[in-house]
Write an enzyme that holds these catalytic residues in place. Structure first.
Site, PDB file in Angstrom:
ATOM      1  N   ARG A 160       7.656   8.040  -2.207  1.00  0.00           N
ATOM      2  CA  ARG A 160       6.380   8.571  -2.691  1.00  0.00           C
ATOM      3  C   ARG A 160       6.467   8.794  -4.205  1.00  0.00           C
ATOM      4  NH1 ARG A 160       5.250  13.260   1.904  1.00  0.00           N
ATOM      5  NH2 ARG A 160       4.816  11.867   3.653  1.00  0.00           N
ATOM      6  N   GLU A 213      15.156   0.093 -25.693  1.00  0.00           N
ATOM      7  CA  GLU A 213      15.885  -0.581 -26.787  1.00  0.00           C
ATOM      8  C   GLU A 213      16.261   0.416 -27.886  1.00  0.00           C
ATOM      9  OE1 GLU A 213      13.034  -1.457 -25.472  1.00  0.00           O
ATOM     10  OE2 GLU A 213      13.412  -3.370 -24.484  1.00  0.00           O
ATOM     11  N   THR A 225      -4.972   9.957  11.089  1.00  0.00           N
ATOM     12  CA  THR A 225      -3.721  10.647  10.743  1.00  0.00           C
ATOM     13  C   THR A 225      -4.030  11.998  10.118  1.00  0.00           C
ATOM     14  OG1 THR A 225      -2.470   8.614  10.523  1.00  0.00           O
ATOM     15  CG2 THR A 225      -1.656  10.495   9.288  1.00  0.00           C
ATOM     16  N   GLU A 258       1.007   5.141   4.336  1.00  0.00           N
ATOM     17  CA  GLU A 258       1.656   5.950   5.385  1.00  0.00           C
ATOM     18  C   GLU A 258       0.686   6.192   6.534  1.00  0.00           C
ATOM     19  OE1 GLU A 258       4.173   8.936   2.566  1.00  0.00           O
ATOM     20  OE2 GLU A 258       4.549   8.965   4.702  1.00  0.00           O
ATOM     21  N   ALA A 282       7.848   5.402  10.606  1.00  0.00           N
ATOM     22  CA  ALA A 282       9.047   5.801  11.349  1.00  0.00           C
ATOM     23  C   ALA A 282       8.762   5.545  12.820  1.00  0.00           C
ATOM     24  CB  ALA A 282       9.362   7.265  11.114  1.00  0.00           C
ATOM     25  N   LEU A 305      -5.061   1.416  10.866  1.00  0.00           N
ATOM     26  CA  LEU A 305      -5.336   1.049   9.472  1.00  0.00           C
ATOM     27  C   LEU A 305      -4.279   0.070   8.966  1.00  0.00           C
ATOM     28  CD1 LEU A 305      -6.995   1.289   6.926  1.00  0.00           C
ATOM     29  CD2 LEU A 305      -5.800   3.431   6.386  1.00  0.00           C
ATOM     30  N   TRP A 326       9.528  15.430  14.610  1.00  0.00           N
ATOM     31  CA  TRP A 326       9.483  14.306  13.718  1.00  0.00           C
ATOM     32  C   TRP A 326      10.072  13.107  14.415  1.00  0.00           C
ATOM     33  CZ3 TRP A 326       6.804  14.462   9.361  1.00  0.00           C
ATOM     34  CH2 TRP A 326       6.511  15.708   8.798  1.00  0.00           C
ATOM     35  N   GLY A 335      -1.453   5.128  10.217  1.00  0.00           N
ATOM     36  CA  GLY A 335      -1.067   4.748  11.573  1.00  0.00           C
ATOM     37  C   GLY A 335      -1.342   3.256  11.779  1.00  0.00           C
ATOM     38  N   GLY A 336      -1.165   2.840  13.027  1.00  0.00           N
ATOM     39  CA  GLY A 336      -1.235   1.422  13.319  1.00  0.00           C
ATOM     40  C   GLY A 336      -2.601   0.803  13.148  1.00  0.00           C
TER      41      GLY A 336
HETATM   42  N1  LIG Z   1       5.619   7.882  12.476  1.00  0.00           N
HETATM   43  C1  LIG Z   1       4.955   7.526  11.407  1.00  0.00           C
HETATM   44  O1  LIG Z   1       5.539   7.013  10.422  1.00  0.00           O
HETATM   45  C2  LIG Z   1       3.495   7.714  11.348  1.00  0.00           C
HETATM   46  C3  LIG Z   1       2.826   8.182  12.450  1.00  0.00           C
HETATM   47  N2  LIG Z   1       1.476   8.320  12.428  1.00  0.00           N
HETATM   48  C4  LIG Z   1       0.823   8.746  13.673  1.00  0.00           C
HETATM   49  O2  LIG Z   1      -0.123   7.745  14.029  1.00  0.00           O
HETATM   50  C5  LIG Z   1      -1.238   8.350  14.665  1.00  0.00           C
HETATM   51  C6  LIG Z   1      -2.505   7.897  13.954  1.00  0.00           C
HETATM   52  O3  LIG Z   1      -2.566   6.500  14.023  1.00  0.00           O
HETATM   53  P1  LIG Z   1      -3.988   5.777  14.052  1.00  0.00           P
HETATM   54  O4  LIG Z   1      -4.833   6.400  15.099  1.00  0.00           O
HETATM   55  O5  LIG Z   1      -3.765   4.343  14.100  1.00  0.00           O
HETATM   56  O6  LIG Z   1      -4.661   6.287  12.691  1.00  0.00           O
HETATM   57  P2  LIG Z   1      -4.729   5.695  11.226  1.00  0.00           P
HETATM   58  O7  LIG Z   1      -3.949   6.543  10.281  1.00  0.00           O
HETATM   59  O8  LIG Z   1      -4.481   4.240  11.201  1.00  0.00           O
HETATM   60  O9  LIG Z   1      -6.269   5.962  10.908  1.00  0.00           O
HETATM   61  C7  LIG Z   1      -7.287   5.130  11.538  1.00  0.00           C
HETATM   62  C8  LIG Z   1      -8.553   5.531  10.845  1.00  0.00           C
HETATM   63  O10 LIG Z   1      -8.532   4.994   9.520  1.00  0.00           O
HETATM   64  C9  LIG Z   1      -9.887   4.903   9.076  1.00  0.00           C
HETATM   65  N3  LIG Z   1     -10.171   3.581   8.489  1.00  0.00           N
HETATM   66  C10 LIG Z   1     -10.798   3.402   7.313  1.00  0.00           C
HETATM   67  N4  LIG Z   1     -10.926   2.108   7.035  1.00  0.00           N
HETATM   68  C11 LIG Z   1     -10.392   1.448   8.062  1.00  0.00           C
HETATM   69  C12 LIG Z   1     -10.254   0.068   8.330  1.00  0.00           C
HETATM   70  N5  LIG Z   1     -10.710  -0.877   7.489  1.00  0.00           N
HETATM   71  N6  LIG Z   1      -9.652  -0.286   9.459  1.00  0.00           N
HETATM   72  C13 LIG Z   1      -9.186   0.665  10.306  1.00  0.00           C
HETATM   73  N7  LIG Z   1      -9.301   2.024  10.108  1.00  0.00           N
HETATM   74  C14 LIG Z   1      -9.908   2.386   8.986  1.00  0.00           C
HETATM   75  C15 LIG Z   1     -10.767   5.210  10.242  1.00  0.00           C
HETATM   76  O11 LIG Z   1     -11.010   6.592  10.070  1.00  0.00           O
HETATM   77  P3  LIG Z   1     -12.332   7.325  10.631  1.00  0.00           P
HETATM   78  O12 LIG Z   1     -12.159   7.314  12.119  1.00  0.00           O
HETATM   79  O13 LIG Z   1     -12.245   8.700  10.046  1.00  0.00           O
HETATM   80  O14 LIG Z   1     -13.511   6.522  10.155  1.00  0.00           O
HETATM   81  C16 LIG Z   1      -9.841   4.975  11.436  1.00  0.00           C
HETATM   82  O15 LIG Z   1     -10.218   5.681  12.576  1.00  0.00           O
HETATM   83  C17 LIG Z   1      -1.016   9.838  14.602  1.00  0.00           C
HETATM   84  O16 LIG Z   1      -0.502  10.263  15.832  1.00  0.00           O
HETATM   85  C18 LIG Z   1       0.044  10.018  13.534  1.00  0.00           C
HETATM   86  O17 LIG Z   1       0.864  11.131  13.785  1.00  0.00           O
HETATM   87  C19 LIG Z   1       0.714   8.046  11.303  1.00  0.00           C
HETATM   88  C20 LIG Z   1       1.363   7.589  10.176  1.00  0.00           C
HETATM   89  C21 LIG Z   1       2.784   7.379  10.104  1.00  0.00           C
HETATM   90  N1  LIG Z   2       6.064  11.482  11.677  1.00  0.00           N
HETATM   91  C1  LIG Z   2       6.727  10.920  10.616  1.00  0.00           C
HETATM   92  C2  LIG Z   2       6.031  10.449   9.485  1.00  0.00           C
HETATM   93  N2  LIG Z   2       4.699  10.605   9.450  1.00  0.00           N
HETATM   94  C3  LIG Z   2       3.960  10.373   8.215  1.00  0.00           C
HETATM   95  O1  LIG Z   2       4.234  11.409   7.272  1.00  0.00           O
HETATM   96  C4  LIG Z   2       3.076  12.238   7.123  1.00  0.00           C
HETATM   97  C5  LIG Z   2       3.460  13.698   7.005  1.00  0.00           C
HETATM   98  O2  LIG Z   2       3.893  13.895   5.674  1.00  0.00           O
HETATM   99  P1  LIG Z   2       4.134  15.402   5.098  1.00  0.00           P
HETATM  100  O3  LIG Z   2       2.958  16.200   5.557  1.00  0.00           O
HETATM  101  O4  LIG Z   2       4.161  15.226   3.592  1.00  0.00           O
HETATM  102  O5  LIG Z   2       5.426  15.869   5.663  1.00  0.00           O
HETATM  103  C6  LIG Z   2       2.246  11.955   8.363  1.00  0.00           C
HETATM  104  O6  LIG Z   2       0.899  12.218   8.137  1.00  0.00           O
HETATM  105  C7  LIG Z   2       2.487  10.474   8.524  1.00  0.00           C
HETATM  106  O7  LIG Z   2       1.756   9.752   7.545  1.00  0.00           O
HETATM  107  N3  LIG Z   2       6.701   9.865   8.469  1.00  0.00           N
HETATM  108  C8  LIG Z   2       8.066   9.763   8.519  1.00  0.00           C
HETATM  109  O8  LIG Z   2       8.675   9.249   7.577  1.00  0.00           O
HETATM  110  N4  LIG Z   2       8.767  10.205   9.607  1.00  0.00           N
HETATM  111  C9  LIG Z   2       8.133  10.768  10.654  1.00  0.00           C
HETATM  112  O9  LIG Z   2       8.800  11.166  11.615  1.00  0.00           O
END
Ligand SMILES: NC(=O)C1=CN([C@@H]2O[C@H](COP(=O)(O)OP(=O)(O)OC[C@H]3O[C@@H](n4cnc5c(N)ncnc54)[C@H](OP(=O)(O)O)[C@@H]3O)[C@@H](O)[C@H]2O)C=CC1
Ligand SMILES: Nc1c(N[C@@H]2O[C@H](COP(=O)(O)O)[C@@H](O)[C@H]2O)[nH]c(=O)[nH]c1=O
Length: 535
Positions: free
Chosen positions: A241, A100, A253, A346, A211, A351, A227, A348-349
């Protein structure tokens, strides 16, 4: 006859917090109908513009709410309504002049008799009514407000103060009831969604981002993921971010990607905290995330997990927070308590599924890449949710689609933006409303953000401090944060250190002062001396 103007700065005490019990609806004769519709259309146009102006601050210095102000007055000599705008401004960052004030300064004399459009009710924090006084002193005679402030201790105060100064205040949905405002109101809600979710659910606004390949994978079956999406999409992720206070990944991850999770390439971007959730604490001793000079890192883990490694990471500056039962809801409550407004997941599946089941995810950003990776065991964006029928699927709402170079971005909400507009009690409910009940029954004050009840004590609050400099002359520091960051470099007699102090003094906001201080500290640790009296 409007009530006599109340002296400025005498904000009504919280105890006198009152509800807008009688929404002011004016019934005008039919001949006004046409001009009313035209003025509604203009109001809606400028309110939408105020929301667009407010969005300029997102990503610069989150986590403050996004405020925009547009001052406009009809110019009979032109139908081009854009020319009616005489001033506009947005809150650049916490601790900088409010929207303002900036709009009023730009409008100058043209503000007299004009209308100010605000996407959100000003959050003049405890005892600070700069936003209101700027509009009053500028001579604005009408204010259109998109949303009342969602925080109870602020809601309605600025509106009441403006009305006490004899300014007509029209609030969308109360004084302005027309479908013409639907789109403008939507823009006001979107631009401040984080604040609304936080106020409604007492957890930060959480966005899940991933992604995915055309065949539904987020990595190869080996876990390799660089990627999936293209450079332009990853640039958008850096912007996301930069709008977030924290980024969350799971332990797996970290083990597989060794991510940095920084908002790099975003000019002057906000530096979000990185949070790793790991129950086992089975984490590498060396990792990019442990380099806290890039950004602050927190590891959330189960109580007692691998205390030896906890100590090693703590020695590197990583903050370890233990939970009895590590789960997304408790971590989000912790982030709420730390004052976070917006969190980007960010992970994985695995968490992601846990966070969705805990209902802490509010919005999804899915980048689809036109590529096939295959892999029976390749990871997917969301793990087990326990759903057996497709009819159980969670529908996204308010879905948007956008092409980003070769990728497609789909975003949508898992939970609608909460509507926090005050429920106006009906006339027969009024006796149950006791506006005299003070909301504050405690002698402990806490403040993280400038809009907290006692936010004026926060480092980033817009309250300068004046202290003698090395020559004994009085110097005024824009905020406490400027003073604190400069203080790191004063005890070493070195021209570079003196240059850094000057650089911090000129920083446009406390967030920039903090960024300069931390960056120079990382680059030139030898200039950080032991604390001594700041000259
Ligand atoms: N393309 C994309 O956008 C992305 C891709 N990825 C990919 O996904 C893969 C990893 O996925 P994923 O294995 O599912 O790993 P996550 O990133 O989902 O991590 C899972 C871990 O999270 C921790 N955790 C803590 N609290 C919880 C909870 N309440 N429930 C579940 N987990 C919990 C545990 O860690 P701990 O075992 O240490 O106790 C668990 O093993 C990698 O290959 C990565 O490259 C990841 C993010 C984004
Ligand atoms: N592979 C993938 C992603 N992966 C996510 O980005 C993180 C890597 O970030 P940085 O290390 O800052 O470059 C990786 O750990 C995961 O959480 N994200 C995306 O937008 N596109 C991609 O293809």
């Amino acid at each position: 006859m409007p009530p006599s103007p109340r002296p400025l700065g005498v904000a009504p005490a919280p105890a006198s917090y009152s509800l807008n019990l009688f929404p002011r609806r004016r019934c005008l004769p039919a001949r006004h109908a046409v001009s009313m519709a035209a003025s509604h259309a203009h109001d809606a146009h400028f309110l939408r513009r105020a929301a667009d102006v407010a969005d300029r601050s997102a990503g610069l210095a989150s986590p403050h709410p996004n405020f925009g102000c547009v001052i406009a007055r009809p110019q009979l000599e032109t139908d081009d309504v854009e020319a009616w705008v005489v001033g506009e401004g947005y809150l650049y960052s916490q601790g900088t002049p409010c929207a303002e004030l900036l709009a009023a300064e730009e409008a100058g004399e043209h503000a007299r008799g004009a209308t100010a459009y605000l996407n959100l009710e000003p959050d003049d924090c405890y005892g600070n009514s700069t936003a209101v006084s700027s509009l009053v002193q500028a001579g604005v005679t009408r204010v259109v407000v998109g949303l009342r402030h969602p925080l109870k201790h602020l809601r309605g105060k600025a509106i009441q103060l403006l009305r006490h100064q004899g300014i007509q205040v029209d609030v969308v949905g109360e004084d302005l009831q027309s479908k013409l405002f639907k789109e403008a109101l939507g823009s006001c809600l979107i631009v401040n969604a984080p604040l609304l979710y936080r106020a409604a659910f007492h957890v930060p606004f959480s966005v899940l981002k991933y992604a995915m390949t055309a065949d539904g994978k987020i990595a190869a079956s080996t876990g390799h993921a660089s990627w999936v999406s293209g450079k332009a999409s990853r640039g958008r992720v850096f912007e996301l971010r930069g709008r977030s206070d924290a980024i969350i990944v799971g332990g797996n991850t970290v083990r597989l990607d060794n991510p940095r999770l920084t908002a790099r390439h975003v000019k002057g971007g906000h530096v979000p905290v990185r949070i790793v959730m790991s129950q086992s604490f089975n984490l590498p001793e060396e990792a990019n995330l442990w380099n806290v000079h890039d950004a602050y890192t927190i590891v959330a883990t189960q109580r007692g997990a691998r205390r030896d490694l906890q100590k090693k990471l703590a020695m590197k500056g990583v903050e370890v927070v233990e939970f009895e039962m590590l789960n997304p809801r408790d971590v989000m409550s912790y982030c709420y308590d730390r004052g976070y407004l917006s969190v980007l997941w960010e992970c994985g599946g695995t968490l992601a599924a846990s966070a969705i089941s805990a209902r802490v995810i509010h919005k999804v950003y899915a980048f689809f890449a036109p590529k096939i990776i295959g892999g029976v065991n390749a990871p997917t964006p969301v793990g087990e949710l326990g759903m057996k029928q497709m009819t159980q699927a969670i529908d996204l709402i308010d879905v948007s689609y956008e092409q980003v170079d070769r990728d497609m971005l789909m975003s949508g909400f898992l939970q609608p933006i909460p509507d926090l507009s005050p429920v106006i009690p009906s006339v027969d409910e009024i006796p149950s409303v006791d506006p005299e009940v003070s909301p504050y029954e405690t002698n402990i004050i806490s403040f993280y953000k400038t809009w907290d009840t006692f936010g004026a004590f926060a480092n980033f609050s817009p309250h300068p401090i004046s202290l003698p400099d090395e020559n004994g002359d009085c110097f005024t520091w824009p905020t406490v944060e400027h003073y604190y960051q400069a203080h790191k470099f004063v005890s070493v007699d070195n021209p570079q250190a003196r240059d850094i102090v000057q650089e911090i003094k000129q920083a446009r906001s406390p967030e920039e002062a903090a960024r300069i201080g931390r960056t120079r500290q990382r680059e030139l640790p030898e200039l950080i001396g032991s604390p001594r009296k700041l000259m």
